[in-house]
Design an enzyme around this catalytic site. Sequence first.
Site, PDB file in Angstrom:
ATOM      1  N   GLY A 182       5.209 -32.543 -36.934  1.00 49.79           N
ATOM      2  CA  GLY A 182       5.026 -33.600 -37.415  1.00 49.79           C
ATOM      3  C   GLY A 182       6.206 -34.488 -37.192  1.00 49.79           C
ATOM      4  N   THR A 184       5.195 -25.199 -37.620  1.00 59.37           N
ATOM      5  CA  THR A 184       5.249 -25.397 -36.367  1.00 59.37           C
ATOM      6  C   THR A 184       4.630 -26.843 -36.589  1.00 59.37           C
ATOM      7  OG1 THR A 184       3.247 -24.593 -35.820  1.00 59.37           O
ATOM      8  CG2 THR A 184       5.173 -22.863 -35.386  1.00 59.37           C
ATOM      9  N   ASP A 185       3.425 -26.698 -37.714  1.00 56.84           N
ATOM     10  CA  ASP A 185       2.984 -27.976 -38.264  1.00 56.84           C
ATOM     11  C   ASP A 185       4.343 -28.735 -37.811  1.00 56.84           C
ATOM     12  OD1 ASP A 185       0.415 -27.914 -37.718  1.00 56.84           O
ATOM     13  OD2 ASP A 185      -0.304 -26.332 -39.505  1.00 56.84           O
ATOM     14  N   ILE A 186       5.005 -28.563 -39.092  1.00 56.49           N
ATOM     15  CA  ILE A 186       6.292 -29.531 -40.468  1.00 56.49           C
ATOM     16  C   ILE A 186       6.750 -29.956 -38.710  1.00 56.49           C
ATOM     17  CG2 ILE A 186       8.416 -29.855 -41.234  1.00 56.49           C
ATOM     18  CD1 ILE A 186       5.787 -29.380 -42.774  1.00 56.49           C
TER      19      ILE A 186
END
Length: 386
Positions: free
Chosen positions: A173, A168-170
């Site tokens: 981003g 979910t961070d990727i």
Amino acid sequence: MAGALKHIKILDLSRVLAGPYCTMILGDMGADVIKVEAPGGSDETRKWGPPFKNNVSAYYLCANRNKKSITLNLKTEEGVAAIKELIKESDVVINNFKTGTMKRLGLDYDTLAKINPAIVFCSITGFGETGPYKDMPGYDFIIQAMSGLMSITGDKESGPQKMGIAITDILTGLYACIGIQGALLERTVSGKGQKLDISLYDSAVSSLVNIGSNYLMSEEVPQPLGNHHANIVPYQTFKTLDGEMVIAIGNDTQFKAFCSILKKDEYSMDDRFQTNPDRVANREVLVPLLQEVLLTNTTAHWKQECQKNNIPCGPIQNLKEVVKDPQLQARNMFIDCNHPTAGKVKMIGSPLKFSRTPVSVRHYPPDAGEHNEAIVDNLKAKTNKK
């Protein structure tokens, strides 16, 4: 050759992964990125490990190349004043502070837009800056759990599983990167900047794609299928004589060819398996039949036979095998970089392949405050002259 974004200046107040990953992509495309941390270095990933090489963490290296680094104390008037001065010549400012933090610092969008009306202001938070969850801290693992991603990952035996990376961070981003470029393109027409409110929760839910659409249409809660596909059969992992591989049959023609490879033409003529909807309905019957045959030969054999017949397939590779893959070597997906503290380090390259404005690694992931003298001290000199 210069990168596609060589004319763009970015002030990066983010840390950990989603924000830094976004600004690294922009930096790879040529943008001039200044990473801002508290004195001593406040990006937690600098200390996340092992592995470390000469006290430089592999985690920090993965998302921070092509940046300059300065350190400022944003709790002081001097630190805030420096940011406001840098904003005057920046195109983008990105942060991932908790909701309300930038306003408390006097660095919210409304304030900065008065200084530079063309600024694109990107805020990354766990749940977004509106709604009942806006003040909740959001971390990738929690977002994977709440978004439904974990409920469809794993199988009945394993229970809910998270992805092996902070997906979910990727995703966040990447969405931030897309949104920033969209805002910059719109600015060429309007001449105005704008604010982007990007959340991990929204980004994770958007990634549910066909599984989310399946539920919205049927209202049937999807169950975890492990390495099986919800809408296509056979499209999953299979064991072979010496390992495991993925076979992904996308249509009925491919299925017929696959049955021929297995010397089981009768399967493709069976009323239960002739079309994909038939195969989905009779998954529990078909898959064991295919698995039995695939166990009689090696992964290399089945890979060769499938590829000769244009049937999508691939072995399950570990990272050692991935790094040695000749296709990835040919595409420059693993690169060497010289770091003044860590020495020579390997990094994953960029998947962006431009014909005229190629991405480049112009600068190693910087040490905290490495560019203070060139940037912060220069600002002080300008201010004193005024």
